[in-house]
Design an enzyme around this catalytic site. Sequence first.
Site, PDB file in Angstrom:
ATOM      1  N   ASP A  28       0.816  -1.218   0.000  1.00  0.00           N
ATOM      2  CA  ASP A  28       0.000   0.000   0.000  1.00  0.00           C
ATOM      3  C   ASP A  28       0.848   1.265   0.000  1.00  0.00           C
ATOM      4  O   ASP A  28       0.312   2.371   0.118  1.00  0.00           O
ATOM      5  CB  ASP A  28      -0.913   0.001   1.229  1.00  0.00           C
ATOM      6  CG  ASP A  28      -0.126  -0.165   2.520  1.00  0.00           C
ATOM      7  OD1 ASP A  28       0.431  -1.264   2.733  1.00  0.00           O
ATOM      8  OD2 ASP A  28      -0.055   0.789   3.310  1.00  0.00           O
ATOM      9  N   GLY A  30       2.318   2.939  -2.206  1.00  0.00           N
ATOM     10  CA  GLY A  30       2.201   3.894  -3.301  1.00  0.00           C
ATOM     11  C   GLY A  30       1.463   5.164  -2.907  1.00  0.00           C
ATOM     12  O   GLY A  30       1.711   6.229  -3.470  1.00  0.00           O
ATOM     13  N   VAL A  31       0.561   5.070  -1.926  1.00  0.00           N
ATOM     14  CA  VAL A  31      -0.141   6.256  -1.445  1.00  0.00           C
ATOM     15  C   VAL A  31       0.745   7.071  -0.517  1.00  0.00           C
ATOM     16  O   VAL A  31       0.854   8.291  -0.641  1.00  0.00           O
ATOM     17  CB  VAL A  31      -1.449   5.871  -0.723  1.00  0.00           C
ATOM     18  CG1 VAL A  31      -2.032   7.065   0.026  1.00  0.00           C
ATOM     19  CG2 VAL A  31      -2.464   5.349  -1.722  1.00  0.00           C
ATOM     20  N   TYR A 148       0.230   1.098  15.522  1.00  0.00           N
ATOM     21  CA  TYR A 148       1.574   1.605  15.796  1.00  0.00           C
ATOM     22  C   TYR A 148       1.537   2.682  16.866  1.00  0.00           C
ATOM     23  O   TYR A 148       0.698   3.591  16.805  1.00  0.00           O
ATOM     24  CB  TYR A 148       2.184   2.203  14.535  1.00  0.00           C
ATOM     25  CG  TYR A 148       2.319   1.248  13.391  1.00  0.00           C
ATOM     26  CD1 TYR A 148       3.262   0.230  13.415  1.00  0.00           C
ATOM     27  CD2 TYR A 148       1.495   1.344  12.275  1.00  0.00           C
ATOM     28  CE1 TYR A 148       3.400  -0.653  12.356  1.00  0.00           C
ATOM     29  CE2 TYR A 148       1.613   0.469  11.214  1.00  0.00           C
ATOM     30  CZ  TYR A 148       2.567  -0.526  11.255  1.00  0.00           C
ATOM     31  OH  TYR A 148       2.682  -1.399  10.216  1.00  0.00           O
ATOM     32  N   LYS A 178      -1.233  -6.120  13.441  1.00  0.00           N
ATOM     33  CA  LYS A 178       0.132  -5.915  12.959  1.00  0.00           C
ATOM     34  C   LYS A 178       0.765  -4.807  13.778  1.00  0.00           C
ATOM     35  O   LYS A 178       0.165  -3.741  13.973  1.00  0.00           O
ATOM     36  CB  LYS A 178       0.110  -5.524  11.477  1.00  0.00           C
ATOM     37  CG  LYS A 178       1.452  -5.053  10.930  1.00  0.00           C
ATOM     38  CD  LYS A 178       1.300  -4.500   9.518  1.00  0.00           C
ATOM     39  CE  LYS A 178       2.608  -3.908   9.007  1.00  0.00           C
ATOM     40  NZ  LYS A 178       2.457  -3.306   7.645  1.00  0.00           N
TER      41      LYS A 178
END
EC number: 2.2.1.10
Length: 268
Positions: A28, A30-31, A148, A178
């Site tokens: 992901d 690319g954004v 995170y 994650k």
Amino acid sequence: MSGVIGKRIRIERVINRENGNTVIVPMDHGVSLGPIHGLIDIAKTINEVAEGGANAVVVHKGIVPIGHRGYGKDIGLILHLSASTKLSPDPNNKVLVATVEEAIKLGADAVSVHVNVGSETEANQLEKLGRIAKECAEWGMPLLAMMYPRGNGINQFDEKAVSLAARVGAELGADIVKTNFTGSVESFKKVTEGCPVPVVVAGGEKMDSPEDVLKMVEMAMDAGARGVAIGRNIFQAENPRKMTKAIAMIVHENATYKEALDYLKSEE
């Protein structure tokens, strides 16, 4: 009941049903970062990681028709719902750019949401995570929460901060969490023990050597992780297929990092 069955069926395309572990390759970036190396020809890269044994990839909705190859080994699809760019005044502020319904229409096997715990916009991000979790329960869609600890004065690798972030993901309805590796088996074990849903370790920024990546994967698995969600350290590797296979050897075959490294260096 139908939602529970739907989740069970879909999640088998993301997590290995035999051992409960998974190798996920997020693509992901690319954004957030733009057209970086490894994601220019994304269909080619997806094919390489699929052949290497990855269970699933994470992409944004516009990439699904581009990245779907229609040939080669099949691979699970996780649609990423969150976004921000490196040009933003606050890249930690993740907003929703897709929906669970869109994911269903695109044939996704799961969705993912990114939350930066401790950021200035934490409250908004948590509200969105809770809302998406509710929709996932209704539609039978598995939810991967990328959790995170990030914000002013926060050490994003501190075991207490990482443990909190992971636990928040589980508390608010994620099926898989994650998060960052904390640097040791002992500290990361506290993260996995404190999170009642499967934890997969993030790869983070590109590491100096493949050996460092494989060591981290082995330590994370020894600490109770159920797999990995590694992007740049796979798709920017010299050979993404072999790097995926080396990681899969540790995750799915209980290989040591040295055995995986020997394979990576082999002439196959």
